[in-house]
Design a protein around this motif. Structure first.
Motif, mmCIF file in Angstrom:
data_model
loop_
_atom_site.group_PDB
_atom_site.id
_atom_site.type_symbol
_atom_site.label_atom_id
_atom_site.label_comp_id
_atom_site.label_asym_id
_atom_site.label_seq_id
_atom_site.Cartn_x
_atom_site.Cartn_y
_atom_site.Cartn_z
ATOM 1 N N TYR A 1 0.826 -1.193 0.000
ATOM 2 C CA TYR A 1 0.000 0.000 0.000
ATOM 3 C C TYR A 1 0.865 1.250 0.000
ATOM 4 O O TYR A 1 0.609 2.200 -0.732
ATOM 5 N N GLN A 2 1.863 1.250 0.863
ATOM 6 C CA GLN A 2 2.744 2.432 0.930
ATOM 7 C C GLN A 2 3.412 2.674 -0.408
ATOM 8 O O GLN A 2 3.703 3.806 -0.791
ATOM 9 N N HIS A 3 3.733 1.605 -1.131
ATOM 10 C CA HIS A 3 4.435 1.754 -2.397
ATOM 11 C C HIS A 3 3.494 2.182 -3.519
ATOM 12 O O HIS A 3 3.805 3.087 -4.289
ATOM 13 N N PHE A 4 2.348 1.499 -3.629
ATOM 14 C CA PHE A 4 1.449 1.736 -4.766
ATOM 15 C C PHE A 4 0.263 2.636 -4.443
ATOM 16 O O PHE A 4 -0.468 3.020 -5.331
ATOM 17 N N LYS A 5 0.077 2.904 -3.172
ATOM 18 C CA LYS A 5 -1.100 3.673 -2.706
ATOM 19 C C LYS A 5 -2.393 2.928 -2.979
ATOM 20 O O LYS A 5 -3.475 3.504 -3.069
ATOM 21 N N HIS A 6 -2.361 1.648 -3.257
ATOM 22 C CA HIS A 6 -3.564 0.819 -3.343
ATOM 23 C C HIS A 6 -3.126 -0.621 -3.118
ATOM 24 O O HIS A 6 -1.922 -0.912 -3.056
#
Lengths: 702, 102
Positions: free
Chosen positions: B86-91
């Protein structure tokens, strides 16, 4: 002196000249002028020791055949190679000959070689030569004999080519060395034939083997061949026809060297060898030896008649006299042949040293008159030296008489014995063998003629050039050796009776050895007759075999004949050159062709140039052609083929192998790029595929 | 009708199928994890059922307890990964998390 002391002392005698060599070769430059003194002193000591040994052997142990020792040198495989050294009577006498002449030559050279650039080296080489020669004398086996034989070869090469700045000198050195090699090849083959059969190099083993009836390869011809092979070594060293060509050229060496090597010792080595192994020569081998000796004696005597170079006349006379010795040994006259070797050594050394004295004086006179073009050795530049050099003349005249074979000299005793021996031999063998004594007597007459021609032209009359008029007698260190050597040419040193040598100590001590060759292959008259010997006893004369008996009968006939012939020769020489009753020039014109033939030494050098040397050059040219065309061609061809093959394999590598690898890579890459579409990175897709797989498995297996 | 082994197995199979369906069809990673939990629990039911009816004493129950512990640990690790995703892709949409394939 016990046997052991004698043997130990003889080792010292052998090694002392080597010490002189060592000192002069390593410290010669420091010693400088002193090296002559050192060399002469060392040789003097050596001479004293040799005299002690000779005296002890000849007087105390005269009856014993040989005092010797042997030890194992090395043992390759199952062989044990023994060597050793020993002193028999002829070795004892040779020790005296070698050391005394070597000593006198050392003494003589202190003046003759004075101022030479390589003065110490000269003494070093003289030491090496004396060492090698003594080694030959003491060897009691073929192996050491051969080793020292080659050492003599190398030291003579060094001494002949001593003035190597002169092309003629270095060429003469090479010629002597190479000509000797040809003879040594035969020597080596002869030794190997004997070694193959008897498995030993020791004389005693080999002679015992022959005497026991074992023949090389069970073939009497092989024994003859072995004898001829060993004699070939003697032909090289003793300058026998047809290998005689090196000796006259060897006169390029310094004159004392000529006296030492080319008159008294080195050339004597061949004769000494034949005497040493006299036991093993078959009748055929002996006949071969006799023929070679006779041809040598005759041919070189005819050449000596017309030579104008002082030393060349003496050189050919040496060859001729060596022929006499070899001829004597070949005709079974063992004692007389060796006797002539010894007497000839003294007076020929004296002749050469006298020649050295004359040349030295001529050089000085030329130097004095600033003449650098005349030839100091040409006898036509001399004349009248009798007055300017009285001592040289007196000694020269006396030893010339000895060489010519005039009574009261040692030369008469030995030469007379040889001539009587040839007559006896010819009578006992008969047929065409009579040619041998005929040629021998002719050669003896020519000897007297050319020696007196030399004496008269060089010493008598008026000086032919100003140089000859300005010569002076040399100092005592040059004259003394001449006097000593001439005195040794007086008859009473060898026999109390001036016309019969057989009553002297020499014939009593140098007794013909009993032949080892089986009777079937030996002259009947050389076989020792044990029963008859005491009965045939004429006073002090012992006849060991029929030949000696016959020789004794011919003694007086030979004496009168040889005196008559020698007298004719001398008278002719006086008539032509002293009193000019017959014009030498007219004779020369009358017999122009004969004179040219003799003057050019029977064209032997030219003959060898046209045949052997031309053949060698042709062969080497053919070899060079073969090398450059065939061998190089093959090499270049194979190189070319290798290049082509390399290119082909390179291409194969490039196209086929690399192609296959690249194709594999491309195919893999192609399928990889197709298959990677499957790797979507979507985990759910994988799970679906997994499910499908499971379903499929179920479908097939359940 | 007595409740037997087959009933449990049917329940387990249904649960497994539902879980599998969830894992395959959901786009949201948390939903996929929930499907995984269903599959694990289907396996648990099988273990316990075979233990009860197969005469395997308590081995099945022990295995089930292990699976529960495993599931807890797995959930913790998986959620931590999801947080990082999540932190990397924001989803956390699994369809779009495919950077590793290149």
């Amino acid at each position: 002196m016990t046997h052991d002391t004698l043997l130990t002392l003889s080792v010292f005698v052998l090694l002392t000249p080597l010490l002189s060599f060592m000192i002069n070769i390593f410290f010669g430059n420091k010693l400088g002028r002193l090296s002559g003194v050192v060399g002469t002193t060392i040789l003097g000591i050596d001479l004293l020791m040799a005299a002690l040994i000779a005296f002890s052997k000849l007087v105390t142990y005269g009856g014993e055949h040989i005092i010797q020792t042997r030890f194992e040198w090395f043992s390759p495989g199952s062989y044990a190679i023994s060597v050793g050294y020993g002193i028999d009577n002829i070795a004892a006498i040779m020790l005296m000959v070698v050391t005394l002449i070597s000593f006198l030559v050392h003494l003589f050279s202190t003046i003759y070689m004075e101022g030479d650039r390589r003065y110490p080296k000269f003494y070093a080489y003289l030491g090496l030569f004396t060492f090698s020669m003594l080694g030959i004398v003491m060897a009691n086996n073929f192996l050491m004999m051969y080793i020292f034989w080659e050492l003599v070869g190398i030291s003579s090469y060094l001494l002949i080519g001593f003035w190597y700045e002169k092309d003629s000198a270095s060429n003469a050195g090479k010629k002597a060395f190479i000509t000797n090699r040809i003879g040594d090849l035969g020597f080596f083959a002869g030794i190997m034939i004997l070694f193959m059969t008897y498995g030993s190099f020791m004389f005693e083993d080999i002679f015992a083997g022959i005497a026991s009836g074992t023949l090389p390869f069970n073939n009497p011809t092989m024994l003859t061949l072995a004898g001829i092979g060993i004699f070939m070594g003697a032909m090289g060293k003793s300058a026998q026809w047809p290998l005689h060509v090196w000796l006259p050229d060897a006169m390029e060496g310094p004159t004392p060297v000529s006296a030492l090597i080319h008159a008294a010792t080195m050339v004597a080595a061949g004769v000494y060898l034949v005497a040493k192994v006299f036991w093993m020569f078959t009748a055929d081998a002996l006949t071969f030896i006799a023929i070679i000796g006779t041809i040598t004696a005759f041919v070189s005597a005819t050449i000596a008649i017309t030579q104008v170079d002082f030393k060349k006349v003496l050189a050919y006379s040496t060859v001729s006299q060596l022929g006499f010795m070899i001829m004597s040994l070949g005709t079974g006259g063992y004692t007389n042949g060796f006797f002539h070797l010894v007497t000839h050594a003294w007076f020929k050394a004296a002749l050469f040293l006298a020649a050295g004295s004359v040349i030295h004086a001529m050089h000085h006179a030329m130097h004095h008159m600033h003449d650098h073009h005349s030839d100091p050795q040409d006898i036509n530049n001399m004349g009248g030296l009798r007055k300017t050099m009285p001592w040289t003349y007196r000694t020269f005249l006396f030893v010339t008489l000895a060489l010519a074979g005039i009574p009261l000299t040692s030369g008469f005793l030995s030469k007379d014995g040889i001539l009587a021996g040839t007559l006896a031999w010819a009578k006992l063998t008969g047929g065409w063998h009579w040619i041998v004594p005929v040629m021998a007597f002719t050669a003896a007459g020519m000897t007297a003629f050319y020696m007196f021609r030399l004496t008269i032209v060089a010493f008598h009359g008026e000086p032919k050039t100003k140089i000859a008029g300005h010569t002076h007698e040399n100092p005592v260190r040059i004259v003394l050796p001449l006097v000593v050597l001439s005195v040794l040419s007086v008859w009473f040193f060898y026999s109390p009776n001036p016309i019969d040598a057989s009553v002297g100590w020499f014939h009593a001590r140098v007794v013909q050895p009993e032949t080892a060759v089986p009777a079937a292959y030996q002259w009947e008259f050389l076989i020792q007759d044990h029963q008859a010997a005491p009965a045939e006893n004429h006073g002090s004369h012992h006849a060991l075999n029929a030949l000696q008996e016959e020789t004794h009968h011919y003694h007086y006939l030979a004496m009168f004949l040889s005196l008559l012939i020698a007298g004719t020769g001398i008278a002719l020489a006086f008539a032509i050159y002293q009193y000019k009753l017959i014009s030498a020039d007219a004779l020369e014109k009358r017999f122009k062709k004969l004179h040219t033939f003799s003057y050019n030494k029977w064209y032997f050098d030219e003959l060898y140039h046209a045949t052997v040397i031309a053949l060698m050059l042709a062969v080497s040219k053919a070899m060079a052609w073969f090398d450059s065309v065939v061998v190089d061609g093959i090499v270049n061809l194979s190189a070319g083929l290798a290049t082509v093959a390399g290119k082909v394999t390179g291409l194969f590598d490039h196209v086929v192998v690399d192609g296959a690898v690249n194709l594999t890579a491309r195919v893999t890459g192609f399928f990889g790029s197709r298959l990677r579409k499957l790797q979507t990175g979507n985990i759910q897709f994988y799970v679906v595929m997994l499910l499908l797989g499971v379903i499929l498995l179920f479908y097939f297996f359940v | 009708m007595e409740i037997g082994l087959s009933h449990y197995l049917i329940i387990s199979a249904l649960l497994f199928s539902l879980g599998l369906y969830g894992v395959i069809s959901r786009k949201h990673a948390v939903m996929v994890l929930m499907g995984l939990e269903l599959i694990l629990n289907a396996a648990n039911i099988n273990f316990v059922a075979f233990a009860r009816f197969g005469g395997m004493n308590m081995d099945g129950q022990v295995a089930a307890v292990f699976v529960i512990i495993l599931a807890a640990a797995e959930a913790a690790v998986a959620l931590a990964i999801l947080l990082n995703i999540y932190q990397h892709f924001k989803h956390v949409n699994l369809d779009e998390v495919d950077q590793m394939k290149e």
